[in-house]
Design a protein around this motif. Structure first.
Motif, PDB file in Angstrom:
ATOM      1  N   ASP A  23      21.840 -30.155   0.891  1.00  0.00           N
ATOM      2  CA  ASP A  23      22.250 -28.763   0.757  1.00  0.00           C
ATOM      3  C   ASP A  23      21.189 -28.003  -0.032  1.00  0.00           C
ATOM      4  N   PRO A  24      20.590 -26.958   0.504  1.00  0.00           N
ATOM      5  CA  PRO A  24      20.983 -26.227   1.726  1.00  0.00           C
ATOM      6  C   PRO A  24      20.396 -26.826   3.007  1.00  0.00           C
ATOM      7  N   ARG A  25      19.482 -27.808   2.897  1.00  0.00           N
ATOM      8  CA  ARG A  25      18.956 -28.470   4.093  1.00  0.00           C
ATOM      9  C   ARG A  25      18.650 -29.923   3.728  1.00  0.00           C
ATOM     10  N   GLU A  26      18.406 -30.716   4.757  1.00  0.00           N
ATOM     11  CA  GLU A  26      18.136 -32.138   4.534  1.00  0.00           C
ATOM     12  C   GLU A  26      16.680 -32.336   4.099  1.00  0.00           C
ATOM     13  N   ILE A  27      16.501 -32.840   2.895  1.00  0.00           N
ATOM     14  CA  ILE A  27      15.155 -33.133   2.403  1.00  0.00           C
ATOM     15  C   ILE A  27      15.153 -34.492   1.696  1.00  0.00           C
ATOM     16  N   GLU A  28      13.984 -35.132   1.687  1.00  0.00           N
ATOM     17  CA  GLU A  28      13.732 -36.267   0.808  1.00  0.00           C
ATOM     18  C   GLU A  28      12.771 -35.820  -0.284  1.00  0.00           C
ATOM     19  N   CYS A  48      13.562 -33.568   6.095  1.00  0.00           N
ATOM     20  CA  CYS A  48      13.770 -34.890   6.686  1.00  0.00           C
ATOM     21  C   CYS A  48      15.180 -35.010   7.241  1.00  0.00           C
ATOM     22  N   PRO A  49      15.429 -34.490   8.447  1.00  0.00           N
ATOM     23  CA  PRO A  49      16.745 -34.689   9.059  1.00  0.00           C
ATOM     24  C   PRO A  49      16.932 -36.145   9.466  1.00  0.00           C
ATOM     25  N   TYR A  50      18.105 -36.715   9.159  1.00  0.00           N
ATOM     26  CA  TYR A  50      18.362 -38.121   9.424  1.00  0.00           C
ATOM     27  C   TYR A  50      18.901 -38.382  10.825  1.00  0.00           C
ATOM     28  N   GLY A  51      19.499 -37.394  11.461  1.00  0.00           N
ATOM     29  CA  GLY A  51      19.998 -37.597  12.815  1.00  0.00           C
ATOM     30  C   GLY A  51      21.007 -38.737  12.856  1.00  0.00           C
ATOM     31  N   GLN A  56      23.376 -42.818   4.850  1.00  0.00           N
ATOM     32  CA  GLN A  56      22.513 -41.653   4.683  1.00  0.00           C
ATOM     33  C   GLN A  56      22.299 -41.229   3.234  1.00  0.00           C
ATOM     34  N   ALA A  57      22.492 -42.143   2.283  1.00  0.00           N
ATOM     35  CA  ALA A  57      22.355 -41.752   0.876  1.00  0.00           C
ATOM     36  C   ALA A  57      20.926 -41.421   0.477  1.00  0.00           C
ATOM     37  N   GLY A  58      19.933 -41.979   1.184  1.00  0.00           N
ATOM     38  CA  GLY A  58      18.568 -41.634   0.805  1.00  0.00           C
ATOM     39  C   GLY A  58      17.555 -42.685   1.179  1.00  0.00           C
ATOM     40  N   PRO A  59      16.302 -42.520   0.690  1.00  0.00           N
ATOM     41  CA  PRO A  59      15.215 -43.439   1.047  1.00  0.00           C
ATOM     42  C   PRO A  59      15.485 -44.872   0.604  1.00  0.00           C
ATOM     43  N   ARG A  60      14.843 -45.815   1.312  1.00  0.00           N
ATOM     44  CA  ARG A  60      15.035 -47.237   1.052  1.00  0.00           C
ATOM     45  C   ARG A  60      13.869 -47.877   0.307  1.00  0.00           C
ATOM     46  N   ALA A  61      12.646 -47.599   0.752  1.00  0.00           N
ATOM     47  CA  ALA A  61      11.464 -48.306   0.253  1.00  0.00           C
ATOM     48  C   ALA A  61      11.038 -47.779  -1.114  1.00  0.00           C
ATOM     49  N   SER A  62      10.733 -48.691  -2.014  1.00  0.00           N
ATOM     50  CA  SER A  62      10.222 -48.297  -3.328  1.00  0.00           C
ATOM     51  C   SER A  62       8.801 -47.756  -3.214  1.00  0.00           C
ATOM     52  N   VAL A  63       8.450 -46.858  -4.119  1.00  0.00           N
ATOM     53  CA  VAL A  63       7.091 -46.315  -4.178  1.00  0.00           C
ATOM     54  C   VAL A  63       6.139 -47.440  -4.602  1.00  0.00           C
TER      55      VAL A  63
END
Length: 277
Positions: A23-28, A48-51, A56-63
């Motif tokens: 909200d207001p849009r899909e971002i990572e 980053c729309p997930y489709g 859908q909670a968020g990114p998986r891979a660690s930095v």
């Protein structure tokens, strides 16, 4: 900080962590924090729309942090290389667009790995690009390999028979690749059942490689030290839910300590197996 699945990365007085907003849009977002105070040093955000991606909670891979650079890989295949101190984007790829990545059901999850001057990424691109290596400084593609579907398991690089070998567990098989060229050195067929669900990282212990997943149970391979090849030591399958005999790790990577293997099954059961049998 909002939600996400990745662990934080700590390096050179900084903490790196990723998250997602809707909200207001899909971002990572990729955040860099001071490790003593928690003060935000920089944040990078991107659409980053997930489709149809599940969970859908968020990114998986660690930095991944290496040589003053920070690398992030998002759920839908957004790959960034940052100046680790300032957050300046040094290079980036949209892997879904550039490589027609076949994003797995639960998103791209395998953390990249550095080997010499290469960043090796497991993401499931089309046209023999399941795994790609990029110049870690410039982002230039150096090689691509395998027509396989992607899994969620991060590659590791080991030394075998005096050679460096990238061990990758795809959705179809376990392979050893020459990390400098992507050339296939060995493979062990391990095709998915129901759907690709390899998540745990391969575990190296002396001359042994251990793999465990929710549907097929646990596999132990022996690494030849005469030449790059492998042979099966044992494979204990998970035949059905509630099987009391075979370890079947869903997400957590198992641990080998001495002659014991410890792992948490998909049902939340902690098991200990004898390594040799």
């Amino acid at each position: 900080i909002s939600s996400g699945y990745s662990g934080p990365t700590v390096a050179a007085g900084r903490v790196y962590v990723t998250d997602r907003l809707t909200d207001p849009r899909e971002i990572e977002r990729v955040h860099c924090l001071d490790w003593r105070t928690g003060t935000t040093l920089w944040t990078h955000r991107y659409d980053c729309p997930y489709g149809g991606i599940g969970y859908q909670a968020g990114p998986r891979a660690s930095v991944l942090v290496d040589g003053g650079r920070a690398y992030s890989l998002g759920t839908a295949g957004h790959l960034f290389c940052f100046d680790a101190a300032t957050g300046q984007v040094l290079w980036s790829h949209d892997l879904r667009e550039a490589y027609r990545a076949r994003v797995p059901t639960w998103g791209i999850a395998a953390s990249p790995v550095i080997e010499d001057d290469l960043l090796i990424v497991h993401f499931g691109g089309a046209d023999h690009a399941c795994i790609c290596a990029f110049d870690k400084a410039t982002g230039e593609e150096r090689w691509k390999a395998l027509p396989d579907d992607a899994s969620y398991s991060a590659p590791i690089v080991i030394t075998q028979a005096g050679k460096r070998v990238a061990v990758c567990w795809t959705g179809n098989r376990i392979v050893g690749l020459d990390p400098s060229s992507g050339r296939l050195l060995w493979e062990y067929p391990f095709p998915w059942e129901k759907w690709p669900i390899a998540i745990a990282t391969p575990v190296l212990h002396r001359d042994l490689l251990l793999f465990s997943e929710a549907h097929q149970g646990t596999l132990l391979l022996r690494l030849s030290q005469a030449e790059p090849s492998v042979e099966k030591v044992w494979h204990h399958r998970r035949e059905n839910v509630g099987d009391g005999k075979a370890m079947h790790c869903l997400i957590s990577t198992p641990l080998i300590d001495g002659d014991q293997i410890y792992g948490v099954d998909s049902g939340g059961v902690l098991r200990c197996l004898r390594l040799t049998t």
